[in-house]
Design a protein around this motif. Structure first.
Motif, mmCIF file in Angstrom:
data_model
loop_
_atom_site.group_PDB
_atom_site.id
_atom_site.type_symbol
_atom_site.label_atom_id
_atom_site.label_comp_id
_atom_site.label_asym_id
_atom_site.label_seq_id
_atom_site.Cartn_x
_atom_site.Cartn_y
_atom_site.Cartn_z
ATOM 1 N N GLY A 168 0.808 -1.215 0.000
ATOM 2 C CA GLY A 168 0.000 0.000 0.000
ATOM 3 C C GLY A 168 0.835 1.256 0.000
ATOM 4 O O GLY A 168 0.574 2.202 -0.751
ATOM 5 N N TRP A 169 1.864 1.282 0.836
ATOM 6 C CA TRP A 169 2.707 2.480 0.918
ATOM 7 C C TRP A 169 3.596 2.641 -0.304
ATOM 8 O O TRP A 169 3.871 3.768 -0.735
ATOM 9 C CB TRP A 169 3.527 2.465 2.191
ATOM 10 N N GLN A 170 4.057 1.543 -0.884
ATOM 11 C CA GLN A 170 4.845 1.658 -2.112
ATOM 12 C C GLN A 170 4.009 2.262 -3.230
ATOM 13 O O GLN A 170 4.494 3.091 -4.014
ATOM 14 C CB GLN A 170 5.387 0.284 -2.520
ATOM 15 N N HIS A 171 2.746 1.860 -3.295
ATOM 16 C CA HIS A 171 1.859 2.428 -4.303
ATOM 17 C C HIS A 171 1.625 3.907 -4.035
ATOM 18 O O HIS A 171 1.652 4.732 -4.956
ATOM 19 C CB HIS A 171 0.527 1.674 -4.320
ATOM 20 N N SER A 172 1.407 4.257 -2.761
ATOM 21 C CA SER A 172 1.193 5.660 -2.413
ATOM 22 C C SER A 172 2.404 6.509 -2.782
ATOM 23 O O SER A 172 2.273 7.617 -3.305
ATOM 24 C CB SER A 172 0.902 5.794 -0.912
ATOM 25 N N LEU A 173 3.592 5.973 -2.512
ATOM 26 C CA LEU A 173 4.808 6.716 -2.813
ATOM 27 C C LEU A 173 5.005 6.878 -4.315
ATOM 28 O O LEU A 173 5.499 7.903 -4.781
ATOM 29 C CB LEU A 173 6.013 6.004 -2.202
ATOM 30 N N SER A 174 4.567 5.887 -5.075
ATOM 31 C CA SER A 174 4.731 5.980 -6.532
ATOM 32 C C SER A 174 3.850 7.061 -7.136
ATOM 33 O O SER A 174 4.214 7.678 -8.142
ATOM 34 C CB SER A 174 4.418 4.626 -7.187
ATOM 35 N N VAL A 175 2.688 7.300 -6.519
ATOM 36 C CA VAL A 175 1.779 8.318 -7.060
ATOM 37 C C VAL A 175 1.911 9.648 -6.335
ATOM 38 O O VAL A 175 1.463 10.679 -6.837
ATOM 39 C CB VAL A 175 0.312 7.841 -7.026
ATOM 40 N N MET A 176 2.517 9.623 -5.136
ATOM 41 C CA MET A 176 2.724 10.855 -4.360
ATOM 42 C C MET A 176 4.150 10.881 -3.817
ATOM 43 O O MET A 176 4.386 10.707 -2.627
ATOM 44 C CB MET A 176 1.713 10.929 -3.202
ATOM 45 N N PRO A 177 5.147 11.087 -4.671
ATOM 46 C CA PRO A 177 6.549 11.032 -4.228
ATOM 47 C C PRO A 177 6.915 12.107 -3.217
ATOM 48 O O PRO A 177 7.956 12.005 -2.563
ATOM 49 C CB PRO A 177 7.332 11.223 -5.539
ATOM 50 N N ALA A 178 6.055 13.130 -3.053
ATOM 51 C CA ALA A 178 6.360 14.200 -2.093
ATOM 52 C C ALA A 178 6.049 13.813 -0.658
ATOM 53 O O ALA A 178 6.364 14.567 0.269
ATOM 54 C CB ALA A 178 5.583 15.464 -2.454
ATOM 55 N N LEU A 179 5.426 12.668 -0.432
ATOM 56 C CA LEU A 179 5.105 12.259 0.932
ATOM 57 C C LEU A 179 6.374 12.093 1.755
ATOM 58 O O LEU A 179 7.367 11.537 1.266
ATOM 59 C CB LEU A 179 4.328 10.931 0.939
ATOM 60 N N PRO A 180 6.368 12.556 3.015
ATOM 61 C CA PRO A 180 7.562 12.387 3.863
ATOM 62 C C PRO A 180 7.903 10.918 4.040
ATOM 63 O O PRO A 180 7.029 10.077 4.260
ATOM 64 C CB PRO A 180 7.124 13.017 5.198
#
Length: 298
Positions: A168-180
């Motif tokens: 889940g977090w890898q997917h989130s990071l792929s679409v929102m790379p600005a996340l801390p």
């Protein structure tokens, strides 16, 4: 009544909790925070050895600035030793330039990058938003459908839960790379703890495992209740509002199982727009906001 307690009661008067409850929360919060002015177990948590500063330099400080009281303390953004800031954890009046300058000078040895304040969510933004606190009363949750259900995770589910968080977090990071990056860490020990405490719930859609939500009994700032510390939906199940539907189900469940706690809250960084949208769909609103104000050095 303590002047800081009086001021903060007025500052947060519009929060969705009874005034008596708010009074109790703030009173306990102030008591706990003032103890940190002398509690060496608190200062021991900070990098005094690494910075070469005396341990006592990391105790919180109650400052008198032109007859006004400000309770302040050191913090590190995301636990990063290179990102110190000073928290104004309580006060008896509003912040102005003279206050910022005094606090900046008082804490100069830590070389803080910002001074952080906590404001009501509806207040005008004064600085740089650090975190948003979204919350709602457990009662009055939006309707939910029975195609989404939750089940408390068990030890046998650990491997699946761990992988669900990673995916889940890898997917989130792929679409929102600005996340801390600090938001994306997965800690095995913490996950074991959440499962053992019954705080990790597997999300099912029509009987199929679709995600995971962690909601624990905790504090968010001076708020007391349940805190959503993590929620992931597996990539294959996204786009169907499962995250908000799961939160609605959880609100109904907690409302019936808890008698003395009335809030379900969680912190969201402003860059995480999907989580903000999920919270709002689930009936939570932004009630508090952490903001960074500038350090003012002469």
């Amino acid at each position: 009544m303590d002047t800081m307690l009086t001021f903060m009661l007025s500052q947060y008067a519009e929060l969705p909790v009874p005034q008596e409850t708010l009074f109790c929360w703030l009173d306990k919060w102030l008591s706990e925070q003032e103890k940190r002015c002398v509690d060496k177990t608190f200062s021991a948590q900070f990098p005094w050895k690494e910075t070469g500063l005396p341990q006592d330099d990391f105790l919180q400080r109650k400052l008198n600035i032109n007859g006004r009281q400000f309770l302040t303390g050191p913090r590190y953004r995301g636990g990063d030793i290179n990102s110190p800031f000073i928290d104004i954890v309580a006060s008896d009046s509003n912040i102005d330039c003279s206050v910022l300058k005094f606090i900046s000078q008082e804490w100069a040895q830590l070389k803080p990058q910002y001074i952080r304040i906590l404001t009501a969510g509806h207040d005008k933004v004064q600085g740089i938003t650090d975190q948003l606190i979204y919350a709602s009363c457990l009662s009055g949750a939006p309707e939910y459908d029975d195609t989404v259900t939750l089940r408390a995770a068990e030890y046998a589910d650990f491997k699946w839960c761990r992988q669900a968080l990673i995916d889940g977090w890898q997917h989130s990071l792929s679409v929102m790379p600005a996340l801390p990056a600090s938001l994306l860490s997965v800690d095995d020990e913490e996950l074991h703890h959440h499962i053992s405490e019954g705080a990790a719930y597997i999300i099912y859609e029509e009987g199929i495992r679709a995600g995971l939500i962690i909601c624990e009994k905790a504090e968010v700032a001076f708020l007391r209740g349940y805190r959503i510390s993590d929620e992931v939906i597996l990539p294959a199940f996204r786009g169907r509002s499962l995250a908000s539907r799961a939160q609605c189900w959880l609100r109904h469940y907690l409302a019936h199982s808890s008698q003395d706690i009335c809030l379900m809250a969680g912190t969201i960084v402003p860059e995480n727009l999907p989580s903000i949208k999920t919270a709002e769909k689930a009936g939570r609103t932004c009630i508090l906001r952490y903001e960074f104000l500038p350090v003012m050095v002469s």
